[in-house]
Design an enzyme around this catalytic site. Sequence first.
Site, PDB file in Angstrom:
ATOM      1  N   ARG A 124       0.807  -1.235   0.000  1.00 39.62           N
ATOM      2  CA  ARG A 124       0.000   0.000   0.000  1.00 39.62           C
ATOM      3  C   ARG A 124       0.834   1.276   0.000  1.00 39.62           C
ATOM      4  O   ARG A 124       0.353   2.337   0.364  1.00 39.62           O
ATOM      5  CB  ARG A 124      -0.984   0.017   1.168  1.00 39.62           C
ATOM      6  N   LYS A 146       4.392  11.553 -11.391  1.00 39.29           N
ATOM      7  CA  LYS A 146       3.560  10.721 -12.274  1.00 39.29           C
ATOM      8  C   LYS A 146       4.250   9.376 -12.446  1.00 39.29           C
ATOM      9  O   LYS A 146       5.411   9.314 -12.863  1.00 39.29           O
ATOM     10  CB  LYS A 146       3.386  11.386 -13.643  1.00 39.29           C
ATOM     11  N   GLU A 188      12.519  18.199 -24.641  1.00 35.37           N
ATOM     12  CA  GLU A 188      11.780  18.541 -23.417  1.00 35.37           C
ATOM     13  C   GLU A 188      12.359  19.805 -22.777  1.00 35.37           C
ATOM     14  O   GLU A 188      11.627  20.584 -22.175  1.00 35.37           O
ATOM     15  CB  GLU A 188      11.808  17.381 -22.413  1.00 35.37           C
ATOM     16  N   LYS A 230       9.431  23.012 -13.848  1.00 34.72           N
ATOM     17  CA  LYS A 230       8.504  21.907 -13.586  1.00 34.72           C
ATOM     18  C   LYS A 230       8.099  21.899 -12.121  1.00 34.72           C
ATOM     19  O   LYS A 230       6.925  21.676 -11.786  1.00 34.72           O
ATOM     20  CB  LYS A 230       9.124  20.560 -13.985  1.00 34.72           C
ATOM     21  N   GLU A 240      -2.806  18.023 -12.038  1.00 36.92           N
ATOM     22  CA  GLU A 240      -3.100  18.446 -13.414  1.00 36.92           C
ATOM     23  C   GLU A 240      -4.571  18.804 -13.624  1.00 36.92           C
ATOM     24  O   GLU A 240      -5.244  18.269 -14.504  1.00 36.92           O
ATOM     25  CB  GLU A 240      -2.661  17.368 -14.416  1.00 36.92           C
ATOM     26  N   ARG A 244      -0.657  22.415 -14.986  1.00 38.26           N
ATOM     27  CA  ARG A 244       0.269  21.315 -15.278  1.00 38.26           C
ATOM     28  C   ARG A 244       0.093  20.805 -16.707  1.00 38.26           C
ATOM     29  O   ARG A 244       1.030  20.276 -17.310  1.00 38.26           O
ATOM     30  CB  ARG A 244       0.094  20.180 -14.258  1.00 38.26           C
ATOM     31  N   ASN A 248       2.343  19.493 -21.313  1.00 31.13           N
ATOM     32  CA  ASN A 248       2.043  18.616 -22.451  1.00 31.13           C
ATOM     33  C   ASN A 248       2.155  19.326 -23.792  1.00 31.13           C
ATOM     34  O   ASN A 248       1.687  18.802 -24.810  1.00 31.13           O
ATOM     35  CB  ASN A 248       0.631  18.026 -22.304  1.00 31.13           C
ATOM     36  N   HIS A 251       2.727  17.379 -26.959  1.00 27.46           N
ATOM     37  CA  HIS A 251       2.443  15.965 -26.681  1.00 27.46           C
ATOM     38  C   HIS A 251       1.215  15.433 -27.416  1.00 27.46           C
ATOM     39  O   HIS A 251       1.130  14.241 -27.657  1.00 27.46           O
ATOM     40  CB  HIS A 251       2.288  15.730 -25.178  1.00 27.46           C
ATOM     41  N   HIS A 255       2.248  12.455 -29.381  1.00 29.69           N
ATOM     42  CA  HIS A 255       1.758  11.157 -28.942  1.00 29.69           C
ATOM     43  C   HIS A 255       1.056  10.433 -30.091  1.00 29.69           C
ATOM     44  O   HIS A 255       1.204   9.219 -30.270  1.00 29.69           O
ATOM     45  CB  HIS A 255       0.820  11.368 -27.757  1.00 29.69           C
ATOM     46  N   HIS A 269      10.415   9.249 -27.987  1.00 28.04           N
ATOM     47  CA  HIS A 269       9.426  10.124 -27.343  1.00 28.04           C
ATOM     48  C   HIS A 269       9.789  11.609 -27.494  1.00 28.04           C
ATOM     49  O   HIS A 269       8.966  12.431 -27.900  1.00 28.04           O
ATOM     50  CB  HIS A 269       9.268   9.751 -25.868  1.00 28.04           C
TER      51      HIS A 269
HETATM   52  N1  GLY Z   1       5.288  14.867 -18.101  1.00 24.04           N
HETATM   53  C1  GLY Z   1       4.312  15.814 -17.824  1.00 24.04           C
HETATM   54  C2  GLY Z   1       3.987  15.924 -16.368  1.00 24.04           C
HETATM   55  O1  GLY Z   1       4.718  15.428 -15.546  1.00 24.04           O
HETATM   56  O2  GLY Z   1       2.973  16.490 -16.036  1.00 24.04           O
END
Ligand code: GLY
Length: 371
Positions: A124, A146, A188, A230, A240, A244, A248, A251, A255, A269
Amino acid sequence: MTTAVKIGVGLGARAYDVLVEPDLIDRAGSLLRPLLKRPVATVVTDETVADLHGGRLRRALTSAGLAVQEVILPPGEESKSYAGLQRLCESLLSLGLERSDIVVAFGGGVIGDLAGFAAAIFKRGVDFVQIPTTLLAQVDSSVGGKTAIDSPQGKNLIGAFHQPRLVLADIGLLASLPARQRVSGWAEVLKYGLLGDAVFFAWLEANGARALGGDTALLTRAVARSVEMKAAIVAADERETGQRALLNLGHTFGHALETETGFGDALLHGEGVGLGCALAFRFSARLGLCPPGAAVRAAEALKAAGLPTTLAELGRPFSAQRLLNAMAQDKKTENGELTFILAREIGAAFTAKGVAREAVEAFLRAEGADP
Ligand code: GLY
């Protein structure tokens, strides 16, 4: 110019530091020690990173009095799967990992995402530390919590927000990265300038070639500013629900292109993100939201780094309909409506909801896609 930077991610009781510095892994033991309840470090890595840097990290940990146990996984995106997660969790159980222990994710984005997700659910939830070994992981995936695995239906669909306790971004490790991987990560870095800091973008235009060429001080500064941006965004919007999403930028297009090219060597990527940023700026200009000159400048910086900026460079046909269908799977899609991160200028991105499918299709056709 400084070559050691500490950036705080301000998340209250879950706040943590990101250290950006050359040769940082040599200090990993002393930096980890205060976080541990018992002197055991459980390192999750892949075969490539273990071969290149595993001995050095092990020495750093043992010289600080830590017992080291390791889980070494095959390299590649395949590990970020249900099977890979099961294998990792079973290995952690076999090693006797306790709830108060810490998982050390030592690798690129795949290892960080997988080990982070395993840490989020193991007994957990156990703590974890990120030691990212790629430029892409240092400036993006290791910071912000994330974590995820892929499902056969799409990338990163099964995951959790689980913040690390510490991130150690050792700039020296980037020297062993293949050039294509470094360039991919640079997309990035440019993304941060493009989305929110025109001064940083101008600095990247001026210093990018030398930083990418291996100038440690410049690379440290580029990574540190990216992480700083960031960290500020994550601190303001961890889950997000708002800003946030700006991370993207590039992306949605990227993507979709990765989906069409199979998420492999045909388009890495970061290359997808770079091309996606060029497309997002040109799309913004076409919609009259951004001056055409800003789109040209964005593409020139990406191109100068060695990133693709047009569909034609990928050397294969694309169908606008197929790209649109892939975009509809995007996590930002709401009520079937497409959301894009678009721009008003270099350093001024914004979230555009409800973008008309027809407008995207016409743009993709203008960019050379088939119907
Ligand atoms: N890679 C985008 C974020 O961490 O929100």
